[in-house]
Write a protein that holds these residues in place. Structure first.
Motif, PDB file in Angstrom:
ATOM      1  N   ALA A  41       0.828  -1.210   0.000  1.00 34.97           N
ATOM      2  CA  ALA A  41       0.000   0.000   0.000  1.00 34.97           C
ATOM      3  C   ALA A  41       0.860   1.257   0.000  1.00 34.97           C
ATOM      4  O   ALA A  41       0.522   2.258  -0.638  1.00 34.97           O
ATOM      5  CB  ALA A  41      -0.931  -0.006   1.210  1.00 34.97           C
ATOM      6  N   ALA A  42       1.988   1.227   0.709  1.00 32.37           N
ATOM      7  CA  ALA A  42       2.873   2.389   0.750  1.00 32.37           C
ATOM      8  C   ALA A  42       3.525   2.653  -0.602  1.00 32.37           C
ATOM      9  O   ALA A  42       3.790   3.795  -0.971  1.00 32.37           O
ATOM     10  CB  ALA A  42       3.950   2.181   1.826  1.00 32.37           C
ATOM     11  N   ALA A  43       3.780   1.571  -1.358  1.00 36.20           N
ATOM     12  CA  ALA A  43       4.452   1.726  -2.654  1.00 36.20           C
ATOM     13  C   ALA A  43       3.476   1.948  -3.801  1.00 36.20           C
ATOM     14  O   ALA A  43       3.865   2.443  -4.857  1.00 36.20           O
ATOM     15  CB  ALA A  43       5.298   0.485  -2.946  1.00 36.20           C
ATOM     16  N   SER A  47      -7.265  -3.178   5.976  1.00 35.82           N
ATOM     17  CA  SER A  47      -6.256  -2.533   6.815  1.00 35.82           C
ATOM     18  C   SER A  47      -6.595  -1.069   7.023  1.00 35.82           C
ATOM     19  O   SER A  47      -6.695  -0.310   6.057  1.00 35.82           O
ATOM     20  CB  SER A  47      -4.871  -2.654   6.169  1.00 35.82           C
ATOM     21  OG  SER A  47      -3.939  -1.800   6.800  1.00 35.82           O
ATOM     22  N   VAL A  48      -6.772  -0.657   8.251  1.00 35.84           N
ATOM     23  CA  VAL A  48      -7.022   0.755   8.555  1.00 35.84           C
ATOM     24  C   VAL A  48      -5.831   1.598   8.122  1.00 35.84           C
ATOM     25  O   VAL A  48      -5.977   2.696   7.583  1.00 35.84           O
ATOM     26  CB  VAL A  48      -7.309   0.935  10.050  1.00 35.84           C
ATOM     27  CG1 VAL A  48      -7.467   2.414  10.388  1.00 35.84           C
ATOM     28  CG2 VAL A  48      -8.555   0.167  10.461  1.00 35.84           C
ATOM     29  N   THR A  49      -4.632   1.075   8.353  1.00 31.96           N
ATOM     30  CA  THR A  49      -3.411   1.793   7.978  1.00 31.96           C
ATOM     31  C   THR A  49      -3.361   2.031   6.476  1.00 31.96           C
ATOM     32  O   THR A  49      -3.092   3.144   6.016  1.00 31.96           O
ATOM     33  CB  THR A  49      -2.170   0.990   8.406  1.00 31.96           C
ATOM     34  OG1 THR A  49      -2.188   0.814   9.816  1.00 31.96           O
ATOM     35  CG2 THR A  49      -0.886   1.702   8.002  1.00 31.96           C
ATOM     36  N   ALA A  50      -3.613   0.987   5.689  1.00 28.28           N
ATOM     37  CA  ALA A  50      -3.563   1.126   4.233  1.00 28.28           C
ATOM     38  C   ALA A  50      -4.638   2.080   3.733  1.00 28.28           C
ATOM     39  O   ALA A  50      -4.383   2.903   2.845  1.00 28.28           O
ATOM     40  CB  ALA A  50      -3.717  -0.240   3.582  1.00 28.28           C
ATOM     41  N   ALA A  51      -5.844   1.987   4.289  1.00 32.81           N
ATOM     42  CA  ALA A  51      -6.930   2.860   3.847  1.00 32.81           C
ATOM     43  C   ALA A  51      -6.595   4.328   4.097  1.00 32.81           C
ATOM     44  O   ALA A  51      -6.822   5.189   3.231  1.00 32.81           O
ATOM     45  CB  ALA A  51      -8.227   2.484   4.560  1.00 32.81           C
ATOM     46  N   SER A  67      -3.590  -3.798  16.417  1.00 33.02           N
ATOM     47  CA  SER A  67      -3.189  -3.855  15.015  1.00 33.02           C
ATOM     48  C   SER A  67      -4.152  -3.007  14.198  1.00 33.02           C
ATOM     49  O   SER A  67      -5.098  -2.426  14.715  1.00 33.02           O
ATOM     50  CB  SER A  67      -3.210  -5.300  14.502  1.00 33.02           C
ATOM     51  OG  SER A  67      -4.521  -5.708  14.176  1.00 33.02           O
ATOM     52  N   SER A  68      -3.909  -2.955  12.879  1.00 36.03           N
ATOM     53  CA  SER A  68      -4.796  -2.193  12.004  1.00 36.03           C
ATOM     54  C   SER A  68      -5.675  -3.107  11.176  1.00 36.03           C
ATOM     55  O   SER A  68      -6.359  -2.655  10.267  1.00 36.03           O
ATOM     56  CB  SER A  68      -3.960  -1.304  11.067  1.00 36.03           C
ATOM     57  OG  SER A  68      -3.212  -2.112  10.164  1.00 36.03           O
ATOM     58  N   ALA A  69      -5.688  -4.411  11.493  1.00 37.91           N
ATOM     59  CA  ALA A  69      -6.448  -5.377  10.701  1.00 37.91           C
ATOM     60  C   ALA A  69      -7.898  -5.442  11.156  1.00 37.91           C
ATOM     61  O   ALA A  69      -8.194  -5.454  12.356  1.00 37.91           O
ATOM     62  CB  ALA A  69      -5.813  -6.760  10.828  1.00 37.91           C
ATOM     63  N   GLN A  70      -8.811  -5.491  10.169  1.00 38.81           N
ATOM     64  CA  GLN A  70     -10.230  -5.599  10.464  1.00 38.81           C
ATOM     65  C   GLN A  70     -10.709  -7.028  10.230  1.00 38.81           C
ATOM     66  O   GLN A  70     -10.298  -7.686   9.266  1.00 38.81           O
ATOM     67  CB  GLN A  70     -11.011  -4.624   9.592  1.00 38.81           C
ATOM     68  CG  GLN A  70     -10.712  -3.173   9.946  1.00 38.81           C
ATOM     69  CD  GLN A  70     -11.355  -2.208   8.991  1.00 38.81           C
ATOM     70  OE1 GLN A  70     -11.164  -2.314   7.788  1.00 38.81           O
ATOM     71  NE2 GLN A  70     -12.105  -1.256   9.502  1.00 38.81           N
ATOM     72  N   LEU A  71     -11.568  -7.495  11.120  1.00 32.15           N
ATOM     73  CA  LEU A  71     -12.036  -8.874  11.079  1.00 32.15           C
ATOM     74  C   LEU A  71     -13.544  -8.906  11.327  1.00 32.15           C
ATOM     75  O   LEU A  71     -14.166  -7.890  11.594  1.00 32.15           O
ATOM     76  CB  LEU A  71     -11.331  -9.708  12.159  1.00 32.15           C
ATOM     77  CG  LEU A  71      -9.808  -9.816  12.103  1.00 32.15           C
ATOM     78  CD1 LEU A  71      -9.292 -10.429  13.385  1.00 32.15           C
ATOM     79  CD2 LEU A  71      -9.380 -10.644  10.910  1.00 32.15           C
TER      80      LEU A  71
END
Length: 280
Positions: free
Chosen positions: A114-116, A132-136, A158-162
């Motif tokens: 996501a960063a790249a 991913s909250v971070t990626a979004a 973490s930033s993972a959603q489940l």
């Protein structure tokens, strides 16, 4: 004054740090099984590493000491040069052209992708959904990307959603390609995760994508997690580090997917290392 560190403990600390760099998170139970030590021993090691400023403890595990960098300030995959960045660079050429749709998992390898992604996909009109909250948050800065967050429960620490909320969203969506980062990628055990809930989300991701690419850092390869969500042949392609032993790469390919090694030093425009005849 802190207690002196024995050679055995320092070896464990180094192993935990390496796993954290590979996966973006460590689980107490997983590390205990990997190192063959008691859970309480791992907890003590995590406390020591937190004192050294190398991580921050969470419920049941630990995360890197600093939060993941934003896409605005993070180096590109080519500039970073780390193992996760190499996997991300190898995945970039697989992105669809303008108008395509992309599903991003959560976790260290996918956050690196996501960063790249914005620099590589500049000018493309892409739809990107992520767990991913971070990626979004990072990708939402870019006007050419239509970014959707799957929603659901955010995993503590973490930033993972489940959860069911995220799975219900996936049931009504279809993507050109999905990039997954399961906890285990093994020729016999297939694609696995340390929890049944995480495995259920990955199963839904598989069903929603026309093409599935697995990003497999060294820590996931040859690992069989608690919950299996698919045979390895469910993935169309698996991207592995450059230094994966040839027998393991060949065994992965024999199980069904195409196997590509990431370049040992990612090229400036991202990309894959030349195909290894042994794993095609």
């Amino acid at each position: 004054m802190s207690d002196p560190t024995t050679p055995a403990q320092r070896a464990r600390l180094d192993a935990i740090t390496a796993r954290l760099q590979e996966a973006g998170r460590v689980e107490v139970a997983e590390i205990a099984a990997r190192l063959g030590v008691a859970v309480e021993t791992v907890r003590r090691d995590l406390r020591r590493l937190e004192q050294e400023g190398k991580l921050r403890r969470t419920r049941g595990g630990a995360l890197p000491a600093a939060p993941p960098p934003s896409a605005a300030s993070a180096p590109s995959a080519a500039e970073d040069g780390g193992p996760l960045a190499a996997l991300a660079a190898a995945a970039l050429p697989l992105l669809p052209e303008t108008g395509g749709s992309v599903l991003l998992d959560a976790g260290g390898p996918v956050d690196a992708l996501a960063a790249a992604l914005p620099g590589h996909a500049s000018g493309r009109e892409l739809l990107v959904a992520t767990a991913s909250v971070t990626a979004a948050a990072a990708l939402s800065r870019y006007p050419s990307l239509a970014v959707y967050n799957l929603g659901g429960m955010v995993r503590p620490g973490s930033s993972a959603q489940l959860g069911e909320w995220a799975r219900q969203e996936l049931a009504r969506l279809r993507f050109d390609i999905a990039f997954l980062a399961p906890g285990g990628v093994d020729p016999e055990a297939g694609l696995t995760d340390p929890s049944a809930e995480r495995a259920a989300l990955h199963e839904a991701m598989l069903a929603s994508a026309r093409r599935v690419v697995v990003l497999a850092p060294a820590g996931a390869l040859g690992r069989a997690g608690f919950a299996r969500f698919a045979a390895l042949e469910a993935a169309h392609e698996v991207i592995v580090p450059a230094d994966v032993p040839a027998p393991l790469a060949a065994a992965l390919a024999a199980a069904g997917p195409a196997v590509r090694r990431a370049a040992p030093h990612p090229p400036a425009d991202g990309g894959l290392a030349p195909p290894d005849p042994a794993v095609r």
